[in-house]
Design a protein around this motif. Structure first.
Motif, PDB file in Angstrom:
ATOM      1  N   ILE A  41       1.035  -1.251   0.087  1.00  0.00           N
ATOM      2  CA  ILE A  41       0.017  -0.079   0.141  1.00  0.00           C
ATOM      3  C   ILE A  41       0.783   1.138  -0.123  1.00  0.00           C
ATOM      4  O   ILE A  41       0.682   2.126  -0.629  1.00  0.00           O
ATOM      5  CB  ILE A  41      -0.900   0.235   1.230  1.00  0.00           C
ATOM      6  N   PHE A  42       1.598   1.365   0.652  1.00  0.00           N
ATOM      7  CA  PHE A  42       2.735   2.391   0.970  1.00  0.00           C
ATOM      8  C   PHE A  42       3.345   2.553  -0.295  1.00  0.00           C
ATOM      9  O   PHE A  42       3.445   3.894  -1.087  1.00  0.00           O
ATOM     10  CB  PHE A  42       3.961   2.175   1.857  1.00  0.00           C
ATOM     11  N   SER A  43       3.969   1.650  -1.140  1.00  0.00           N
ATOM     12  CA  SER A  43       4.591   1.832  -2.400  1.00  0.00           C
ATOM     13  C   SER A  43       3.736   2.068  -3.399  1.00  0.00           C
ATOM     14  O   SER A  43       3.823   3.006  -4.360  1.00  0.00           O
ATOM     15  CB  SER A  43       5.288   0.504  -2.720  1.00  0.00           C
ATOM     16  N   LYS A  44       2.277   1.490  -3.270  1.00  0.00           N
ATOM     17  CA  LYS A  44       1.275   1.950  -4.382  1.00  0.00           C
ATOM     18  C   LYS A  44       1.008   3.211  -4.511  1.00  0.00           C
ATOM     19  O   LYS A  44       0.820   4.046  -5.476  1.00  0.00           O
ATOM     20  CB  LYS A  44       0.213   1.021  -4.212  1.00  0.00           C
ATOM     21  N   LEU A  45       0.780   4.006  -3.022  1.00  0.00           N
ATOM     22  CA  LEU A  45       0.565   5.460  -2.872  1.00  0.00           C
ATOM     23  C   LEU A  45       1.560   6.210  -3.249  1.00  0.00           C
ATOM     24  O   LEU A  45       1.505   7.186  -3.971  1.00  0.00           O
ATOM     25  CB  LEU A  45       0.316   5.753  -1.455  1.00  0.00           C
ATOM     26  N   THR A  46       2.757   5.761  -3.345  1.00  0.00           N
ATOM     27  CA  THR A  46       4.075   6.438  -3.794  1.00  0.00           C
ATOM     28  C   THR A  46       4.287   6.535  -5.170  1.00  0.00           C
ATOM     29  O   THR A  46       4.456   7.443  -5.598  1.00  0.00           O
ATOM     30  CB  THR A  46       5.279   5.762  -3.220  1.00  0.00           C
ATOM     31  N   SER A  47       4.177   5.439  -5.886  1.00  0.00           N
ATOM     32  CA  SER A  47       4.321   5.237  -7.357  1.00  0.00           C
ATOM     33  C   SER A  47       3.202   5.659  -8.193  1.00  0.00           C
ATOM     34  O   SER A  47       3.221   6.060  -9.244  1.00  0.00           O
ATOM     35  CB  SER A  47       4.613   3.666  -7.562  1.00  0.00           C
ATOM     36  N   SER A  48       1.748   5.655  -7.748  1.00  0.00           N
ATOM     37  CA  SER A  48       0.755   5.818  -8.503  1.00  0.00           C
ATOM     38  C   SER A  48       0.254   7.435  -8.430  1.00  0.00           C
ATOM     39  O   SER A  48      -0.950   7.642  -9.017  1.00  0.00           O
ATOM     40  CB  SER A  48      -0.284   4.889  -8.193  1.00  0.00           C
ATOM     41  N   THR A  49       0.924   8.052  -7.493  1.00  0.00           N
ATOM     42  CA  THR A  49       0.591   9.520  -7.428  1.00  0.00           C
ATOM     43  C   THR A  49       1.980  10.337  -7.390  1.00  0.00           C
ATOM     44  O   THR A  49       2.944   9.767  -7.912  1.00  0.00           O
ATOM     45  CB  THR A  49      -0.015   9.751  -5.963  1.00  0.00           C
ATOM     46  N   ASN A  50       1.617  11.629  -7.463  1.00  0.00           N
ATOM     47  CA  ASN A  50       2.815  12.697  -7.352  1.00  0.00           C
ATOM     48  C   ASN A  50       3.281  12.790  -6.229  1.00  0.00           C
ATOM     49  O   ASN A  50       3.878  14.068  -5.801  1.00  0.00           O
ATOM     50  CB  ASN A  50       2.371  13.938  -8.081  1.00  0.00           C
ATOM     51  N   TRP A  51       3.001  11.996  -5.045  1.00  0.00           N
ATOM     52  CA  TRP A  51       3.622  11.960  -3.816  1.00  0.00           C
ATOM     53  C   TRP A  51       4.977  11.619  -3.586  1.00  0.00           C
ATOM     54  O   TRP A  51       5.303  11.428  -2.011  1.00  0.00           O
ATOM     55  CB  TRP A  51       2.560  11.276  -2.750  1.00  0.00           C
ATOM     56  N   SER A  52       5.869  11.153  -4.355  1.00  0.00           N
ATOM     57  CA  SER A  52       6.907  10.448  -4.089  1.00  0.00           C
ATOM     58  C   SER A  52       7.877  11.766  -3.344  1.00  0.00           C
ATOM     59  O   SER A  52       8.086  12.642  -3.920  1.00  0.00           O
ATOM     60  CB  SER A  52       7.807  10.317  -5.352  1.00  0.00           C
ATOM     61  N   GLY A  53       8.226  11.586  -2.137  1.00  0.00           N
ATOM     62  CA  GLY A  53       8.944  12.318  -1.245  1.00  0.00           C
ATOM     63  C   GLY A  53       7.948  13.473  -0.396  1.00  0.00           C
ATOM     64  O   GLY A  53       8.464  14.173   0.083  1.00  0.00           O
ATOM     65  N   LYS A  54       6.702  13.011  -0.791  1.00  0.00           N
ATOM     66  CA  LYS A  54       5.772  14.072  -0.387  1.00  0.00           C
ATOM     67  C   LYS A  54       4.770  13.360   0.764  1.00  0.00           C
ATOM     68  O   LYS A  54       4.315  12.125   0.238  1.00  0.00           O
ATOM     69  CB  LYS A  54       5.173  14.878  -1.266  1.00  0.00           C
ATOM     70  N   LEU A  55       4.103  14.064   1.445  1.00  0.00           N
ATOM     71  CA  LEU A  55       3.019  13.316   2.366  1.00  0.00           C
ATOM     72  C   LEU A  55       3.440  12.064   2.998  1.00  0.00           C
ATOM     73  O   LEU A  55       2.657  11.231   2.847  1.00  0.00           O
ATOM     74  CB  LEU A  55       1.756  13.289   1.491  1.00  0.00           C
ATOM     75  N   LEU A  56       4.709  12.067   3.311  1.00  0.00           N
ATOM     76  CA  LEU A  56       5.116  10.857   3.886  1.00  0.00           C
ATOM     77  C   LEU A  56       4.204  10.266   5.112  1.00  0.00           C
ATOM     78  O   LEU A  56       3.979   9.103   5.283  1.00  0.00           O
ATOM     79  CB  LEU A  56       6.618  11.111   4.223  1.00  0.00           C
ATOM     80  N   TRP A  57       3.963  11.317   5.900  1.00  0.00           N
ATOM     81  CA  TRP A  57       3.283  10.711   7.200  1.00  0.00           C
ATOM     82  C   TRP A  57       1.813  10.176   6.662  1.00  0.00           C
ATOM     83  O   TRP A  57       1.281   9.252   7.215  1.00  0.00           O
ATOM     84  CB  TRP A  57       2.720  12.201   8.041  1.00  0.00           C
ATOM     85  N   PHE A  58       1.017  10.629   5.547  1.00  0.00           N
ATOM     86  CA  PHE A  58      -0.101  10.158   5.055  1.00  0.00           C
ATOM     87  C   PHE A  58      -0.086   9.028   4.650  1.00  0.00           C
ATOM     88  O   PHE A  58      -0.780   7.955   4.826  1.00  0.00           O
ATOM     89  CB  PHE A  58      -0.632  11.094   3.961  1.00  0.00           C
ATOM     90  N   ARG A  59       0.936   8.650   3.631  1.00  0.00           N
ATOM     91  CA  ARG A  59       1.254   7.458   3.050  1.00  0.00           C
ATOM     92  C   ARG A  59       1.444   6.273   4.170  1.00  0.00           C
ATOM     93  O   ARG A  59       0.879   5.176   3.984  1.00  0.00           O
ATOM     94  CB  ARG A  59       2.473   7.250   2.157  1.00  0.00           C
ATOM     95  N   ALA A  60       2.461   6.696   4.986  1.00  0.00           N
ATOM     96  CA  ALA A  60       2.588   5.632   6.007  1.00  0.00           C
ATOM     97  C   ALA A  60       1.315   5.392   7.050  1.00  0.00           C
ATOM     98  O   ALA A  60       1.000   4.347   7.514  1.00  0.00           O
ATOM     99  CB  ALA A  60       3.817   6.426   6.837  1.00  0.00           C
ATOM    100  N   LEU A  61       0.518   6.423   7.218  1.00  0.00           N
ATOM    101  CA  LEU A  61      -0.551   6.189   8.079  1.00  0.00           C
ATOM    102  C   LEU A  61      -1.581   5.317   7.394  1.00  0.00           C
ATOM    103  O   LEU A  61      -2.189   4.530   8.062  1.00  0.00           O
ATOM    104  CB  LEU A  61      -1.332   7.634   8.469  1.00  0.00           C
ATOM    105  N   VAL A  62      -1.994   5.787   6.082  1.00  0.00           N
ATOM    106  CA  VAL A  62      -3.156   4.844   5.480  1.00  0.00           C
ATOM    107  C   VAL A  62      -2.517   3.436   5.468  1.00  0.00           C
ATOM    108  O   VAL A  62      -3.226   2.536   5.763  1.00  0.00           O
ATOM    109  CB  VAL A  62      -3.060   5.455   4.092  1.00  0.00           C
ATOM    110  N   ALA A  63      -1.241   3.280   4.905  1.00  0.00           N
ATOM    111  CA  ALA A  63      -0.584   1.715   4.857  1.00  0.00           C
ATOM    112  C   ALA A  63      -0.751   1.110   6.390  1.00  0.00           C
ATOM    113  O   ALA A  63      -1.217   0.029   6.302  1.00  0.00           O
ATOM    114  CB  ALA A  63       0.802   1.736   4.465  1.00  0.00           C
ATOM    115  N   GLY A  64      -0.273   1.894   7.375  1.00  0.00           N
ATOM    116  CA  GLY A  64      -0.397   1.243   8.732  1.00  0.00           C
ATOM    117  C   GLY A  64      -1.743   1.008   9.288  1.00  0.00           C
ATOM    118  O   GLY A  64      -1.905   0.022   9.960  1.00  0.00           O
ATOM    119  N   LEU A  65      -2.697   1.898   8.899  1.00  0.00           N
ATOM    120  CA  LEU A  65      -4.019   1.677   9.455  1.00  0.00           C
ATOM    121  C   LEU A  65      -4.764   0.441   8.733  1.00  0.00           C
ATOM    122  O   LEU A  65      -5.183  -0.679   9.404  1.00  0.00           O
ATOM    123  CB  LEU A  65      -4.706   2.836   9.060  1.00  0.00           C
TER     124      LEU A  65
END
Length: 237
Positions: free
Chosen positions: A143-167
């Protein structure tokens, strides 16, 4: 001229990845040990009194570390870290069972029963832990990697990507573990079946609260720590 007399070993891991791998292996083992204690998270508005097994503190660090490794080194490396985590987990289970059931206690030591009760897990609980660990940690990285690769969030919104994947991974972890460990089982104290849905609901709510508090903060700590260690190491090469 190249110095061919050097005895230095070739470095296959960056310093931070080496450190994270060590910490990850330790947390895999510690999560099972800490899980024998139920911890109170206090009383929350609308949610009431929350309790969770103490192993969640170590398990959330696993979530953070695997996400940090995915951020720094990519999904493939994070997936390998998760798979390697089975080694210390299985070894710790075997050693605990050996010490409890095979190695006899000293004649002057009288805490064998307490030791076995606290640290001894049945085969069903161990199997549930293995399945829940493997699926939830793999899902967290995916999930974390998918949010990173499928959006423009590489290097951005780190807390959000980690939180969604963690939850999401914690919800799946709880569903798998509670179902495999307790579905159809009888509570020896009451003689009644375990209230699986009640246990599951309480654990999911508690883990979501704890994940929301811990993951966004610690993901920045570990990513920053990894970059700092590698940058510092590079200054001495």
């Amino acid at each position: 001229m190249t110095d061919t007399t050097s005895t230095a070993l070739p470095r296959t891991l960056s310093p931070s990845l080496f450190l994270f791998t060590i910490i990850y292996g330790g947390m895999v083992v510690l999560a099972g040990v800490l899980g024998t204690k139920l911890a109170s998270l206090g009383t929350w508005p609308l949610l009431g009194s929350l309790a969770v097994e103490s192993g969640i503190f170590a398990f959330l660090l696993l979530v953070v570390i695997s996400s940090a490794v995915a951020e720094l080194y990519g999904k493939r490396t994070a997936d390998r870290l998760v798979r390697l985590g089975f080694i210390p987990l299985i070894m710790s289970m075997i050693l605990l069972m050996t010490v409890i059931h095979v190695v006899p206690p000293a004649v002057f030591w009288h805490d064998q029963e307490s030791f076995a009760r606290i640290l001894g897990q049945g085969a069903r609980l161990q199997f549930a832990g293995l399945i829940a660990y493997g699926v939830s940690q793999t899902l967290n990285v995916a999930i974390f990697s998918k949010l990173t690769s499928s959006t423009n969030w590489s290097g951005k919104l780190l807390w959000f990507r980690a939180l969604v994947a963690g939850l999401l991974s914690q919800i799946v972890d709880t569903i798998l573990f509670v179902t495999i460990a307790f579905y159809g089982a009888i509570d020896k104290m009451t003689g009644q079946p375990y209230p699986v849905s009640q246990i599951m609901t309480g654990q999911i709510i508690s883990k979501m609260v704890l994940s929301t508090l811990m993951v966004p903060v610690f993901i920045y700590v570990f990513v920053a720590l990894g970059r700092w260690i590698d940058r510092r190491e590079g200054q001495f090469e």
